[in-house]
Each structure stands twice: as C-alpha cells, then as structure tokens.
Enzyme design. Structure first.
Site, PDB file in Angstrom:
ATOM      1  NE  ARG B  66       2.557   8.064   7.812  1.00 10.34           N
ATOM      2  CZ  ARG B  66       1.458   8.809   7.675  1.00 10.34           C
ATOM      3  NH1 ARG B  66       1.242   9.835   8.460  1.00 10.34           N
ATOM      4  NH2 ARG B  66       0.572   8.512   6.753  1.00 10.34           N
ATOM      5  CD  GLU B 103     -14.074  16.575   3.250  1.00 10.03           C
ATOM      6  OE1 GLU B 103     -15.252  16.345   3.544  1.00 10.03           O
ATOM      7  OE2 GLU B 103     -13.110  16.291   4.000  1.00 10.03           O
TER       8      GLU B 103
END
Lengths: 178, 178
Positions: B66, B103
C-alpha cells in the site's frame, strides 16, 4: 526521430536486465532505475497515459505490488480514482476473486465488491505483460461491474510469452516490447 | 474553517472502519474509498506533499504494497524519483536488509544497494503509522546511503500504538490521527 520514440529509447536503455531472477533461466526486467529518475518516471507516465484526456477515465486499476506504482501515479495525473487489486486476504472488505493458472498450480486476485461504479471507464495498467494470467483475471474482475475496459496498458511486453493471447478482445497497448 | 481542515475532515469521513480485520479485535482503517474518489485522492496527495516545493525532494520512498500508492503518486507530483522498499526476495538486484520485531517473530524490508545517491533529500511516505516497526527499519535502510530524511509522512497515525516512539529524531508528520 519523433520525441516519443526518443523517450521510449531512453526508457528502454534504463531498464536493467537481471539474469536468473527470480529463478534460473529468467531474464528479469528491473524497472527501478526508471522509477528512481524523475525525468524517466515522468516520461513513462506521460507515454502510458497519452491516449487519454484529463477526466476521461474514471478509474485506473493496479495489481499489487509493482502494478500500484504506475496506476496510482496515472490516476493522480489524469484526475481518476485508483482501485487496488490484491492477493487473497489483503483487502479488508467483501471481495470478488478470480483464479488463474500458473505453470504449477494457480494464483488468485481480488477486488472489493463495491470498488467500481457500473458504467465506468476503466484502464488496467501494469508494468509488465508476461504470460497474461494476472491481467486476464483482473479484466474478469473488472467485468463483474459492467464497466468498460478502455485499455490494458503495460510499460513492458515480453512478446515471446504470448500474453496478448490471453487478452483477446481487449485493447492492449505496451510501450516497450522485448 | 480553513480549507485544509475541511479536506482533512472529508478524508477522515471517507476512511472506512473494518472491525476484526485482519484478526479479531483490530479495527482496520480502509483507505480504498479515498483512493477511488478522484477529488479525495488528489486532496490527500496535495496535503501529504504541501510541505515541499517542486523539485526540492530527490526521492519518495514507499514500502510495499500500500505504501507504493501515495509515495509513487507524490514522486510524480513533486518531480522526484520513486524508490520501492520491499520484502525479502522481491527486489532483483543486490539489497540491504533490515529486520524489525513483531509481536511474535520478526519481519524484514529490503532496498537496492544502488537505490539512493549520497546527499539526497528523501521523504518516506506511507498510508499508516501503526507500531512504527516498518517505518523505523525503512529509515535505517535510507540512512545507509548518507541521505537526509526530510520527513516521514503518513496519511493516518494510530496514536495509541505509539509508533512515533520508534521514530525519535525523525521529522514525523501525519494528516489524520485516530
């Protein structure tokens, strides 16, 4: 020599050939030197869009990832909207999906189900026409919206891969043919 | 109300919230309605680039996928070059690579080793500042070239994820904060 031919020659010279990428035997056409040069990048966009008048196209459709580069810039230049076509799982809203065959197996491309207004004039723009599978599947996605595909536009066409045969009935244009 | 604030409000209204994408609990900010609308897309590009004069920036750097959309369009608009930063294995020439923590596990981004001339003025532009890992790694890639990072520019900043903390020392600007 006409100025457009000079620009095409300059673009052709700037494209870098990378042997054996992404696998042995493939001669990859690296367009990053074109993108990095402001004059060549602007020339490419001018040539890629010079069949269209300002405001005449409703949407430029681009396929991730490299296809976003020229189609998003063309949309801004021509006063159009930009529609991303992506691999499955990447677009967050409801999607249509189209599969196409690869040498081994298959791939899919997706578009949001509300991406295109019916009756729109659409250009599908990508950097490279190779086997044509991605472009044909993307054209099938656009047809779901009852939109007109005004042109399927490529910077580069690898003619020996016969991608045009998969795009029969569509107005295909490429700037540079290898 | 000043016209820029009106444009920002219109952009903010057009961004679509998609709950639980890509996983449960995440509120995804879908910018495709902004991209599809010629006026909103042009307004976004105008606001994203209005700190810079024509020709003042040498390169806009964008991260796939993007991130290519706004940075490529900005490069064309401002008369700059466009430099793609991609995931490993996607760029065909020699690359530098930078890892960043997720994470669980880690990811990497790559840039061609000849992408940027030393001494250049560079803007890193992306649609979204979330945790800042990708942007920080991309800034580290740009620094390998002895180039000046003039701005790190985002359409959207998710302030609660504190991505700015990973970009300390860099001039960070975002148009819309959630």
């Amino acid at each position: 020599m006409n100025p457009n031919q000079t620009k095409i020659d300059n673009l052709t010279s700037a494209i870098r050939n990378i042997p054996d990428f992404p696998k042995p035997g493939i001669q990859f056409k690296d367009i990053t030197p074109v993108l990095a040069d402001p004059q060549l990048f602007a020339d490419a966009l001018e040539l890629l869009t010079n069949d269209f008048k300002q405001g005449e196209i409703d949407y430029f459709v681009g396929v991730e990832a490299r296809g976003f580069i020229f189609s998003a810039a063309a949309a801004l230049k021509l006063g159009a909207g930009f529609i991303p076509v992506r691999k499955p799982g990447k677009l967050p809203y409801d999607t249509y999906e189209e599969s196409y065959d690869l040498e081994y197996g298959s791939n899919s491309v997706c578009i949001h189900t509300d991406a295109i207004r019916p009756g729109s004039r659409v250009v599908l723009m990508d950097d490279l026409l190779a086997t044509g599978g991605t472009a044909a599947a993307t054209a099938a996605l656009i047809r779901k919206f009852d939109a007109e595909i005004v042109q399927v536009t490529f910077l580069i066409e690898l003619a020996f891969l016969k991608g045009r045969e998969k795009l029969q009935g569509l107005p295909v244009r490429s700037l540079i043919t290898f």
